[in-house]
Motif scaffolding. Sequence first.
Motif, PDB file in Angstrom:
ATOM      1  N   SER A  42      45.360  37.564  39.359  1.00 28.52           N
ATOM      2  CA  SER A  42      46.596  38.344  39.300  1.00 28.52           C
ATOM      3  C   SER A  42      47.280  38.182  37.944  1.00 28.52           C
ATOM      4  O   SER A  42      47.244  37.108  37.339  1.00 28.52           O
ATOM      5  CB  SER A  42      47.552  37.903  40.413  1.00 28.52           C
ATOM      6  OG  SER A  42      46.953  38.034  41.675  1.00 28.52           O
ATOM      7  N   SER A  43      47.914  39.245  37.484  1.00 31.23           N
ATOM      8  CA  SER A  43      48.759  39.170  36.297  1.00 31.23           C
ATOM      9  C   SER A  43      50.195  39.468  36.732  1.00 31.23           C
ATOM     10  O   SER A  43      50.435  39.910  37.851  1.00 31.23           O
ATOM     11  CB  SER A  43      48.293  40.170  35.234  1.00 31.23           C
ATOM     12  OG  SER A  43      48.254  41.485  35.765  1.00 31.23           O
ATOM     13  N   VAL A 102      42.985  51.569  43.118  1.00 37.82           N
ATOM     14  CA  VAL A 102      41.533  51.404  42.995  1.00 37.82           C
ATOM     15  C   VAL A 102      41.180  49.916  43.007  1.00 37.82           C
ATOM     16  O   VAL A 102      41.852  49.087  42.393  1.00 37.82           O
ATOM     17  CB  VAL A 102      41.018  52.088  41.707  1.00 37.82           C
ATOM     18  CG1 VAL A 102      41.640  51.483  40.466  1.00 37.82           C
ATOM     19  CG2 VAL A 102      39.498  52.027  41.642  1.00 37.82           C
ATOM     20  N   GLU A 103      40.133  49.573  43.757  1.00 34.30           N
ATOM     21  CA  GLU A 103      39.755  48.173  43.926  1.00 34.30           C
ATOM     22  C   GLU A 103      39.226  47.570  42.615  1.00 34.30           C
ATOM     23  O   GLU A 103      38.360  48.148  41.955  1.00 34.30           O
ATOM     24  CB  GLU A 103      38.680  48.046  45.008  1.00 34.30           C
ATOM     25  CG  GLU A 103      39.169  48.371  46.403  1.00 34.30           C
ATOM     26  CD  GLU A 103      40.112  47.305  46.945  1.00 34.30           C
ATOM     27  OE1 GLU A 103      40.194  46.222  46.337  1.00 34.30           O
ATOM     28  OE2 GLU A 103      40.760  47.560  47.976  1.00 34.30           O
ATOM     29  N   ARG A 104      39.727  46.414  42.261  1.00 32.50           N
ATOM     30  CA  ARG A 104      39.331  45.790  40.995  1.00 32.50           C
ATOM     31  C   ARG A 104      37.890  45.287  41.013  1.00 32.50           C
ATOM     32  O   ARG A 104      37.231  45.278  39.968  1.00 32.50           O
ATOM     33  CB  ARG A 104      40.296  44.648  40.650  1.00 32.50           C
ATOM     34  CG  ARG A 104      41.673  45.151  40.269  1.00 32.50           C
ATOM     35  CD  ARG A 104      42.592  44.052  39.778  1.00 32.50           C
ATOM     36  NE  ARG A 104      43.819  44.631  39.251  1.00 32.50           N
ATOM     37  CZ  ARG A 104      44.830  43.921  38.755  1.00 32.50           C
ATOM     38  NH1 ARG A 104      44.746  42.594  38.739  1.00 32.50           N
ATOM     39  NH2 ARG A 104      45.914  44.524  38.298  1.00 32.50           N
ATOM     40  N   THR A 162      46.674  33.517  31.186  1.00 34.24           N
ATOM     41  CA  THR A 162      46.185  34.894  31.330  1.00 34.24           C
ATOM     42  C   THR A 162      47.083  35.758  32.210  1.00 34.24           C
ATOM     43  O   THR A 162      47.192  36.963  31.993  1.00 34.24           O
ATOM     44  CB  THR A 162      44.758  34.905  31.904  1.00 34.24           C
ATOM     45  OG1 THR A 162      44.737  34.146  33.126  1.00 34.24           O
ATOM     46  CG2 THR A 162      43.771  34.320  30.921  1.00 34.24           C
ATOM     47  N   ASP A 163      47.750  35.140  33.221  1.00 34.77           N
ATOM     48  CA  ASP A 163      48.605  35.964  34.080  1.00 34.77           C
ATOM     49  C   ASP A 163      49.785  36.539  33.318  1.00 34.77           C
ATOM     50  O   ASP A 163      50.293  37.617  33.651  1.00 34.77           O
ATOM     51  CB  ASP A 163      49.083  35.153  35.287  1.00 34.77           C
ATOM     52  CG  ASP A 163      49.930  33.955  34.883  1.00 34.77           C
ATOM     53  OD1 ASP A 163      49.687  33.414  33.789  1.00 34.77           O
ATOM     54  OD2 ASP A 163      50.822  33.579  35.658  1.00 34.77           O
ATOM     55  N   LEU A 207      53.384  40.385  41.291  1.00 30.37           N
ATOM     56  CA  LEU A 207      51.984  40.102  41.006  1.00 30.37           C
ATOM     57  C   LEU A 207      51.168  41.394  41.025  1.00 30.37           C
ATOM     58  O   LEU A 207      51.227  42.159  41.983  1.00 30.37           O
ATOM     59  CB  LEU A 207      51.424  39.110  42.029  1.00 30.37           C
ATOM     60  CG  LEU A 207      51.925  37.673  41.933  1.00 30.37           C
ATOM     61  CD1 LEU A 207      51.248  36.826  42.982  1.00 30.37           C
ATOM     62  CD2 LEU A 207      51.678  37.105  40.536  1.00 30.37           C
ATOM     63  N   SER A 208      50.440  41.624  39.967  1.00 25.26           N
ATOM     64  CA  SER A 208      49.544  42.782  39.884  1.00 25.26           C
ATOM     65  C   SER A 208      48.161  42.340  40.343  1.00 25.26           C
ATOM     66  O   SER A 208      47.483  41.568  39.670  1.00 25.26           O
ATOM     67  CB  SER A 208      49.493  43.302  38.441  1.00 25.26           C
ATOM     68  OG  SER A 208      48.559  44.361  38.326  1.00 25.26           O
ATOM     69  N   GLN A 209      47.731  42.831  41.521  1.00 23.62           N
ATOM     70  CA  GLN A 209      46.484  42.372  42.118  1.00 23.62           C
ATOM     71  C   GLN A 209      45.495  43.499  42.398  1.00 23.62           C
ATOM     72  O   GLN A 209      44.326  43.233  42.687  1.00 23.62           O
ATOM     73  CB  GLN A 209      46.790  41.637  43.434  1.00 23.62           C
ATOM     74  CG  GLN A 209      47.685  40.420  43.252  1.00 23.62           C
ATOM     75  CD  GLN A 209      48.102  39.804  44.571  1.00 23.62           C
ATOM     76  OE1 GLN A 209      48.448  40.502  45.513  1.00 23.62           O
ATOM     77  NE2 GLN A 209      48.065  38.487  44.639  1.00 23.62           N
TER      78      GLN A 209
END
Length: 279
Positions: A107-108, A80-82, A14-15, A118-120
């Motif tokens: 993370s992706s 913006v908070e996930r 998925t990442d 890392l996209s967090q």
Amino acid sequence: MQFDVAGEANHAITDILYGVSLCALSKKDGGIRLIPFQLGFGTKGGCEAAVHCCRTFIHQNTDTPKVLLKIDFRNAFNTVERNEMLKCVKNRIPKLYNILFQCYSKSSQLFFEEKRILSQVGAQQGDPAGPLLFFLVIQAVIENLNSELNIFYLDDGTLGGDTNTVLQDLDTIIKSCWNLGLQINPSKCELYFCSTYKKDVHESFNQLSPGIKVLQDVITLLGAPLNVQSTAKLLNQKHDEIRLLFLRLKFLQSHIAYVLLRNYFAIPKLTYLLRTSPA
């Protein structure tokens, strides 16, 4: 490869599956841009509607002490908070929760040339659901504002009305958005007096938004003019941009240059400017 909304893709990939390649573009301030309250999602012609509505507000209040406030958020989609995004999805669109939880619960990877980031935080770049997710988070804040004019186009907010109400709404936005991971960009917020400039009012807004800019003759919104004085400036600016564009297009292959000119640069931008300018 397609997946339904069940969110049943193998977690081991998925990442990468939900990752994306980044394209870095220059912003006006020299930084890098990574590629009816809320008119930015699910509203046909929402951008034009916002412009015409704000122009009407200004014209109807030229003899009143009312103000127009343009609010700019700092890197809104990327901060913006996930957890807030997923909470809003679960409460309001539960059918999409499983797939979006899988997209954003871990993370992706973002690929920029040979680097991996890392996209967090924030909506994933390139995610078609990104505007929807941001809309769901910000909408709860927008609905609690009391200004006479209350229009948001995604992260571009515009408030209008009497000074005290608009000032209170700005304070509400600052405090409410903090917990959502959103912050206003004070120096890019803009204040317009519908009639006469008042120093004490300016100082009050400057306390909440230090460095706020006061607009005078030229006032625009979403790249469109809100008064006659602004129209000539934007048209001349667009003319200069198109001249520069023509000079550069000759360095591209003819077909590529034609496609870019027809679909992305001159015609769509000029059409938008004409649709949103004072008739």
